[in-house]
Design a protein around this motif. Structure first.
Motif, PDB file in Angstrom:
ATOM      1  N   ILE A  72       1.696   7.770  13.306  1.00  0.00           N
ATOM      2  CA  ILE A  72       1.916   8.134  11.900  1.00  0.00           C
ATOM      3  C   ILE A  72       0.804   9.072  11.445  1.00  0.00           C
ATOM      4  O   ILE A  72      -0.367   8.704  11.443  1.00  0.00           O
ATOM      5  CB  ILE A  72       1.910   6.874  11.006  1.00  0.00           C
ATOM      6  N   ASN A  73       1.156  10.293  11.088  1.00  0.00           N
ATOM      7  CA  ASN A  73       0.206  11.223  10.475  1.00  0.00           C
ATOM      8  C   ASN A  73       0.558  11.337   9.013  1.00  0.00           C
ATOM      9  O   ASN A  73       1.670  11.729   8.675  1.00  0.00           O
ATOM     10  CB  ASN A  73       0.308  12.593  11.130  1.00  0.00           C
ATOM     11  N   ALA A  74      -0.394  11.024   8.154  1.00  0.00           N
ATOM     12  CA  ALA A  74      -0.105  10.994   6.726  1.00  0.00           C
ATOM     13  C   ALA A  74      -0.989  11.967   5.971  1.00  0.00           C
ATOM     14  O   ALA A  74      -2.158  12.150   6.304  1.00  0.00           O
ATOM     15  CB  ALA A  74      -0.326   9.582   6.195  1.00  0.00           C
ATOM     16  N   LEU A  75      -0.415  12.620   4.963  1.00  0.00           N
ATOM     17  CA  LEU A  75      -1.164  13.504   4.063  1.00  0.00           C
ATOM     18  C   LEU A  75      -1.175  12.851   2.686  1.00  0.00           C
ATOM     19  O   LEU A  75      -0.135  12.404   2.215  1.00  0.00           O
ATOM     20  CB  LEU A  75      -0.491  14.870   3.946  1.00  0.00           C
ATOM     21  N   GLY A  95       0.830  -1.194   0.000  1.00  0.00           N
ATOM     22  CA  GLY A  95       0.000   0.000   0.000  1.00  0.00           C
ATOM     23  C   GLY A  95       0.861   1.239   0.000  1.00  0.00           C
ATOM     24  O   GLY A  95       2.035   1.211   0.386  1.00  0.00           O
ATOM     25  N   CYS A  96       0.291   2.362  -0.469  1.00  0.00           N
ATOM     26  CA  CYS A  96       1.083   3.586  -0.573  1.00  0.00           C
ATOM     27  C   CYS A  96       1.505   4.080   0.811  1.00  0.00           C
ATOM     28  O   CYS A  96       2.665   4.443   1.030  1.00  0.00           O
ATOM     29  CB  CYS A  96       0.305   4.658  -1.330  1.00  0.00           C
ATOM     30  N   TYR A  97       0.569   4.110   1.751  1.00  0.00           N
ATOM     31  CA  TYR A  97       0.927   4.574   3.101  1.00  0.00           C
ATOM     32  C   TYR A  97       1.964   3.659   3.760  1.00  0.00           C
ATOM     33  O   TYR A  97       2.950   4.139   4.324  1.00  0.00           O
ATOM     34  CB  TYR A  97      -0.324   4.662   3.975  1.00  0.00           C
ATOM     35  N   PRO A  98       1.761   2.309   3.703  1.00  0.00           N
ATOM     36  CA  PRO A  98       2.782   1.441   4.286  1.00  0.00           C
ATOM     37  C   PRO A  98       4.164   1.623   3.652  1.00  0.00           C
ATOM     38  O   PRO A  98       5.169   1.536   4.357  1.00  0.00           O
ATOM     39  CB  PRO A  98       2.223   0.033   4.024  1.00  0.00           C
TER      40      PRO A  98
END
Lengths: 341, 341, 341, 341
Positions: free
Chosen positions: C171-174, C146-149
């Motif tokens: 983890i804070n993701a944009l 996955g993109c976030y992982p």
């Protein structure tokens, strides 16, 4: 006096803005909203970006009886049917935001939109661009102008009214994406519309946007004018509309400064239309009910260039609709709209 | 053969893109870059959004001797001085991205830009729009066209070449904010440019963008053409350029399908120009070296409407500059540009 | 050798990018694409903003027999079924971009996604994050991360591998809006997403994004790690992903400079992952296959802060998929991806 | 009563918004504005995108004598000097939008900002976050909170007040580009900021944004709290601020529903702060003076996650400043701000 007001079609962008404006209007006592698409949902969930200053749940149906004023924001043809029902139910005034009562003849309507569902009402409508055509004066239907025609007519009417020999009019318009409607589609997906721009209103190799006849016929009410060329474009902004209009003349071209004088003369008494020497910017008018105009000469090519900017959802739709209601009922034109001036 | 190439003015957007393209070009053996504004800084720190596919530190000065090809991306007047110095230092070919060698006569240049610093070189320049004017054929200077003229000329030249009696040309252009240059200013601040749009190139009540004479004089090389009206607009996108061009005729108006045929005829052998029935979109050409064209008729008003879209920094500047180098040196026009096709 | 390659699910953003990359890949001899949603339409009409450097019409079905490599970009569960069919039809290698083969146990999969359609294949998949877990080494299925992982694991794995006593990971993701998928919806309408931002992956008062278990279980392959908190956010950009990761320790907090050294050690031999002292920017990696990392200390609060940026559609999806194919077949990892480096 | 009001620093974004709000405020009789940067220019020319509902030319200097209320929107240190001059000139109330009087001790101020120009006034300031710390009650100086602290304190204060054993607080904040100030710079150029995002407030490998001590010390006024981690990010939107705050506890983690109850209890009587079950969106609060809060649990990792959204220029700056003035003078908190509610 406290008005009983209804909004039909509260789930589109124009309807949503209407509800926002009317719910803060000092003369509106009771406000009902009918929305099919988003009935039962909070307006800020559906349109987070457009709606502020209020929160309301969109209902599905409202009772038409006893309405002092009804606003109809459905698509064309369906709007005309609703207008007829509302008048039959006794609504005092109907402001129709669709195209159904804007054109002067049923035949012209049918050419661009198909059969008209309520042709017997055609003659009752007042074209609601008050700065050019005045208040409604007792008519039961106000045809709220299209957003593009509003900008075009405000810029062109003072010129057409005074200057003879206009030989060519070319209108290039830019619109924010809210002008393409609220229904999710590939072309309005953020990924499609962001970092993009294009002309539209072209099919089978022909320019054919439906606002073209509205602009032409309304211009011809104030003076002589040839067929106009109208090419709209979509740009990656949420709201606002910018028009650059090139006018050619058989004889002498009016000076831009003279045109600014005509604007001052015609619009001096109106609150929401203003002309300036500087070219307007879309951001000057976004989130307001103002239209801004300017003019320039192209002396090398012998043409006059006019500029107009407004917010497509306010002065180009819902703000104008409330302004029209105000004028029809004898209120100040900016009642409840002061903070958008 | 391995080329020694220099870029003068590597800190602007066009210069930055040039370096990106040249550093991946298979024939470029050594690449030097001169940047005053951002000397010593990594290009991705300065232009994070524009530069990918590479990383380099911008130096301040480079040695001109022994350069096979030099690209000059300074402002006008300063560019001409640098071009003269480079030729005197023995550079084999200079591609100038400024306006300094684009106009056909020094007098016309002086009217729009002031005194020319190297008038003796004026005659040596080839106007580098190869799809219309061919390759440089031994000239030492290539005047890389302006971004707006590139789109306008690609759309108009095939029409002007064939159709007589053109009586009016009106060009409305939209440009992304990179077209306004890299120097930070109020108008290019994100907060000013976002959710905004406006026409520019107007002052003292006159349209007067400097690309106007470039468009006119180059059109007149291929046929008869009146003075053109040119109104550029800024829109809230990073890159790309879209032009809507309205053409009027004294006699019969060519059919849009016929115009598409002319485009196919003139551009069929070229890799980076393509005409289609559908109106192009800015996103179709952004980040590519392609220009896309289309045409429509406005039969009601009796006009021809042309559409052109390209990336202002690539086909409108640096991509075209590399293409011009390729053609001047006898390479395939898309050498090192295949991934932008 | 010339590969016969198929893409299943060519109409989503990841599939569309895959086709773009594969059609320019030097080892791909024949490329087939299956797209149900947009079969028969030109890819640039459907995804003008994402696709450049090519043009192709999306077909509906392709023949699976004789494929050397198949990429599956359907939604979860449907992907697993397609993977089984492809293996049964004799496909040599299947790269699955869905979540179907990423998790280590069927039970964990069922908890987050429901029943697995091909549990017998679960053990055959290699988790395709080569910079952490190496090349596929003969496995028939590659589970593309996955993109976030991808961003989280690249930033965290070197720390988890070396530093003991990690007590908390947040983890804070944009993410750009392309991360929300191509299907038109209210939340991805330009008018909704522009000038907006929000956290998502929360329901019934619980954070519950499905990438959370993928991150955790993959981290635990390289060291000890507590349950991680993962909160993704949508921001008004087309593409790109930025993660800010806060790590707490029971004992001593590693110094940011030491962490940069670990990154250099682990990723020095890999082309597409790079650590720097400066915080990365989304624009540094958008439109590239690169991931950029950085690290900082919060000495006052006693925490380590890690930063990771990548393009969600390239290094976070399709670019990584091609890189995985390259490695599985023994090619250089950047073959056909050089221009995205 | 009709107030004589002055604004010092009218050319920044906060100052410009202040003037807009105050010029429509029913109790403001005379309004003077001092702007050095843009003296003599129309506010809509300088900030087209931010200013609507009014038009005024920015003057350079104003007379301080006889002012009932003065707002100071200069940078830090310069603000404190102006505050002293204004008090000496007899101003009744000074609302300072800088950081100069926000921190509780001069020593702490000097550590983060350098020498304080008016340390003798330090004790006179009231920290103007009324929903947490009440009205100013006779103090001559109101220190208007920072935008990030406003969101953080509104979300955290009710938790810190009630829940013991907080062991870790991590604040990830997103800000629109107006938060980076009006001064043109490379990082705020449209081309740099568009399609970009990054964390900032990191230097020399340390997180060190100056709002960190403000958040901490104000939280410690209401309860026990460890040092907080604060990482701000810039996103490509004009205005608005979104914070995701992760809180860890030594003992039991409060349930998100309980936290929503605390919010209702603490903020029920206040007009501009509202908590909901759904995660707020930046677009829900942009162009309003509202802050929206929410809460969720991460049960797997055992943490509480808080969400806060507000408009950085309104509730995070100028709207709050007017609200503070209203409360200090005994007016309703939303006087003149009703249309932003």
């Amino acid at each position: 006096m406290s008005l009983s007001v209804g909004v039909y079609g509260g789930s589109g962008y124009a309807g949503s803005e209407l509800v926002r404006l009317l719910s803060a209007h000092p003369k509106v006592g009771s406000l009902s909203v009918a929305s099919r698409g988003y009935a039962g949902r909070a307006v800020t969930e559906v349109y987070p970006h457009l709606v502020y200053g209020g929160e309301y749940v969109l209902p599905e149906r409202i009772d038409a009886s006893g309405l002092d004023v009804a606003f109809v924001a459905y698509g064309h043809r369906e709007s005309a049917e609703t207008v007829r029902e509302l008048l039959e139910a006794g609504a005092g005034l109907v402001v129709d935001l669709s195209a159904d009562f804007r054109l002067p003849e049923v035949g012209m309507y049918e050419e661009w939109y198909g059969a008209h569902p309520a042709p017997e009402l055609f003659g009752e409508a007042h074209y609601g661009l008050p700065e050019v055509f005045g208040a409604a004066q007792g008519r039961r239907i106000i045809a709220n102008p299209g957003c593009y025609p509003t900008a075009a007519l405000l810029a062109l009417a003072p010129v057409v009214r005074r200057a003879g020999g206009i030989s060519s009019v070319t209108i290039n318009a830019l619109s924010g994406v809210s002008g393409a409607g609220a229904k999710p589609a590939v072309k309005t997906h953020f990924v499609s519309a962001n970092e993009n721009a294009n002309a539209y209103g072209v099919s089978d190799g022909e320019t054919n946007h439906r606002h073209t006849p509205e602009i032409e016929t309304m211009l011809r009410r104030v003076g002589e004018c040839p067929a106009v060329t109208f090419v709209p474009h979509l740009i990656p902004a949420t709201r606002g509309e910018f028009e650059t209009i090139t006018v050619e003349f058989e004889g002498e071209v009016p000076d831009a400064r003279e045109v600014l004088g005509w604007y001052a003369e015609d619009y001096g008494g109106w609150r929401f239309v203003e002309a300036r020497e500087n070219v307007p910017q879309l951001a000057h008018v976004a989130n307001t009910n103002r239209a801004r105009l300017s003019a320039a000469n192209d002396r090398r090519a012998g043409k006059l260039v006019l500029f107009a900017a407004l917010d497509n959802l306010l002065k180009g739709a819902s703000g104008a609709a409330v302004q029209n209601m105000n004028l029809a009922l004898g209120y100040a034109e900016d009642l409840g709209l002061e903070w958008l001036a």
